[in-house]
Design a protein around this motif. Sequence first.
Motif, PDB file in Angstrom:
ATOM      1  N   CYS A 145       0.818  -1.206   0.000  1.00  0.00           N
ATOM      2  CA  CYS A 145       0.000   0.000   0.000  1.00  0.00           C
ATOM      3  C   CYS A 145       0.857   1.263   0.000  1.00  0.00           C
ATOM      4  O   CYS A 145       0.636   2.180  -0.797  1.00  0.00           O
ATOM      5  CB  CYS A 145      -0.919  -0.019   1.215  1.00  0.00           C
ATOM      6  SG  CYS A 145      -1.967   1.421   1.341  1.00  0.00           S
ATOM      7  N   VAL A 146       1.845   1.320   0.865  1.00  0.00           N
ATOM      8  CA  VAL A 146       2.709   2.503   0.944  1.00  0.00           C
ATOM      9  C   VAL A 146       3.535   2.650  -0.332  1.00  0.00           C
ATOM     10  O   VAL A 146       3.619   3.735  -0.915  1.00  0.00           O
ATOM     11  CB  VAL A 146       3.619   2.433   2.190  1.00  0.00           C
ATOM     12  CG1 VAL A 146       4.670   3.535   2.166  1.00  0.00           C
ATOM     13  CG2 VAL A 146       2.791   2.509   3.465  1.00  0.00           C
TER      14      VAL A 146
ATOM     15  N   HIS B  43       2.709   5.803  -7.372  1.00  0.00           N
ATOM     16  CA  HIS B  43       1.689   5.861  -8.427  1.00  0.00           C
ATOM     17  C   HIS B  43       0.552   6.854  -8.207  1.00  0.00           C
ATOM     18  O   HIS B  43      -0.016   7.330  -9.194  1.00  0.00           O
ATOM     19  CB  HIS B  43       1.053   4.482  -8.628  1.00  0.00           C
ATOM     20  CG  HIS B  43       1.935   3.525  -9.317  1.00  0.00           C
ATOM     21  ND1 HIS B  43       2.893   2.783  -8.661  1.00  0.00           N
ATOM     22  CD2 HIS B  43       2.035   3.171 -10.613  1.00  0.00           C
ATOM     23  CE1 HIS B  43       3.526   2.017  -9.514  1.00  0.00           C
ATOM     24  NE2 HIS B  43       3.035   2.230 -10.707  1.00  0.00           N
ATOM     25  N   GLU B  44       0.172   7.110  -7.009  1.00  0.00           N
ATOM     26  CA  GLU B  44      -1.063   7.864  -6.787  1.00  0.00           C
ATOM     27  C   GLU B  44      -0.857   9.369  -6.876  1.00  0.00           C
ATOM     28  O   GLU B  44       0.236   9.886  -6.684  1.00  0.00           O
ATOM     29  CB  GLU B  44      -1.693   7.477  -5.447  1.00  0.00           C
ATOM     30  CG  GLU B  44      -2.131   6.025  -5.381  1.00  0.00           C
ATOM     31  CD  GLU B  44      -3.122   5.617  -6.457  1.00  0.00           C
ATOM     32  OE1 GLU B  44      -3.928   6.451  -6.919  1.00  0.00           O
ATOM     33  OE2 GLU B  44      -3.097   4.432  -6.848  1.00  0.00           O
ATOM     34  N   GLU B  45      -1.943  10.049  -7.154  1.00  0.00           N
ATOM     35  CA  GLU B  45      -1.946  11.485  -7.417  1.00  0.00           C
ATOM     36  C   GLU B  45      -1.451  12.305  -6.229  1.00  0.00           C
ATOM     37  O   GLU B  45      -0.840  13.359  -6.408  1.00  0.00           O
ATOM     38  CB  GLU B  45      -3.374  11.917  -7.799  1.00  0.00           C
ATOM     39  CG  GLU B  45      -3.495  13.335  -8.257  1.00  0.00           C
ATOM     40  CD  GLU B  45      -2.787  13.607  -9.571  1.00  0.00           C
ATOM     41  OE1 GLU B  45      -2.462  14.793  -9.815  1.00  0.00           O
ATOM     42  OE2 GLU B  45      -2.534  12.669 -10.354  1.00  0.00           O
ATOM     43  N   VAL B  46      -1.683  11.834  -5.029  1.00  0.00           N
ATOM     44  CA  VAL B  46      -1.333  12.614  -3.839  1.00  0.00           C
ATOM     45  C   VAL B  46       0.181  12.899  -3.769  1.00  0.00           C
ATOM     46  O   VAL B  46       0.597  13.912  -3.215  1.00  0.00           O
ATOM     47  CB  VAL B  46      -1.848  11.912  -2.557  1.00  0.00           C
ATOM     48  CG1 VAL B  46      -1.083  10.639  -2.270  1.00  0.00           C
ATOM     49  CG2 VAL B  46      -1.822  12.848  -1.370  1.00  0.00           C
TER      50      VAL B  46
ATOM     51  N   GLU C 229       8.045   1.182  -7.928  1.00  0.00           N
ATOM     52  CA  GLU C 229       7.413   0.527  -6.778  1.00  0.00           C
ATOM     53  C   GLU C 229       8.224  -0.644  -6.255  1.00  0.00           C
ATOM     54  O   GLU C 229       8.256  -0.899  -5.051  1.00  0.00           O
ATOM     55  CB  GLU C 229       5.975   0.107  -7.085  1.00  0.00           C
ATOM     56  CG  GLU C 229       5.812  -1.061  -8.006  1.00  0.00           C
ATOM     57  CD  GLU C 229       5.652  -0.664  -9.454  1.00  0.00           C
ATOM     58  OE1 GLU C 229       5.438  -1.570 -10.272  1.00  0.00           O
ATOM     59  OE2 GLU C 229       5.760   0.521  -9.792  1.00  0.00           O
TER      60      GLU C 229
ATOM     61  N   TRP D  10       2.946   1.502  -3.355  1.00  0.00           N
ATOM     62  CA  TRP D  10       2.101   1.867  -4.499  1.00  0.00           C
ATOM     63  C   TRP D  10       1.671   3.326  -4.413  1.00  0.00           C
ATOM     64  O   TRP D  10       1.702   4.052  -5.405  1.00  0.00           O
ATOM     65  CB  TRP D  10       0.871   0.960  -4.565  1.00  0.00           C
ATOM     66  CG  TRP D  10       0.038   1.270  -5.758  1.00  0.00           C
ATOM     67  CD1 TRP D  10      -0.987   2.173  -5.842  1.00  0.00           C
ATOM     68  CD2 TRP D  10       0.179   0.720  -7.067  1.00  0.00           C
ATOM     69  NE1 TRP D  10      -1.494   2.202  -7.106  1.00  0.00           N
ATOM     70  CE2 TRP D  10      -0.805   1.322  -7.880  1.00  0.00           C
ATOM     71  CE3 TRP D  10       1.033  -0.229  -7.622  1.00  0.00           C
ATOM     72  CZ2 TRP D  10      -0.943   1.003  -9.227  1.00  0.00           C
ATOM     73  CZ3 TRP D  10       0.882  -0.543  -8.960  1.00  0.00           C
ATOM     74  CH2 TRP D  10      -0.084   0.065  -9.746  1.00  0.00           C
ATOM     75  N   THR D  11       1.250   3.746  -3.237  1.00  0.00           N
ATOM     76  CA  THR D  11       0.754   5.113  -3.077  1.00  0.00           C
ATOM     77  C   THR D  11       1.827   6.133  -3.412  1.00  0.00           C
ATOM     78  O   THR D  11       1.578   7.092  -4.146  1.00  0.00           O
ATOM     79  CB  THR D  11       0.243   5.330  -1.638  1.00  0.00           C
ATOM     80  OG1 THR D  11      -0.810   4.389  -1.382  1.00  0.00           O
ATOM     81  CG2 THR D  11      -0.277   6.732  -1.444  1.00  0.00           C
TER      82      THR D  11
END
Length: 133
Positions: free
Chosen positions: A19-20, A26-29, A59, A22-23
């Motif tokens: 989760c960490v 990849h994620e917008e934040v 990742e 990937w976030t």
Amino acid sequence: MSLGLQVAVLFVLAVPVACVAWTVTHEEVFREPRDYCVRRSKECRRWYERKFFYLFTCEYCFSHYVTVFFLFVTRYRLLYEDWRGYLVGGFALVWVANQYMSLYNRLRLDIKSERLETNIKEHVVEKVKNGDK
């Protein structure tokens, strides 16, 4: 801790690692810091600077550092009670976490593909209803 419990903890502990990792990668934040790292990984003059910044964009690479953090926090060991347990547990955590991320990525691609296919079908139906060719 029994081997069965160690394996169960491995599969559960890999979830926050994935989760960490990937976030962050990849994620917008985290887009702005990630874009900065991507730029620096391509523009830095020294190879070790480029590699350092690349670690925050991949990742798989980043999951190693997240794993080290979780090993430190949880004191998780696999198979051995000494330093070897941390080593084996760490690589096992990275591997399982990356399997989770691969499954998640595949699921996202499947959902995106189905959504696109549905939109195309709806567009065709709309054209047929309107008499367009």
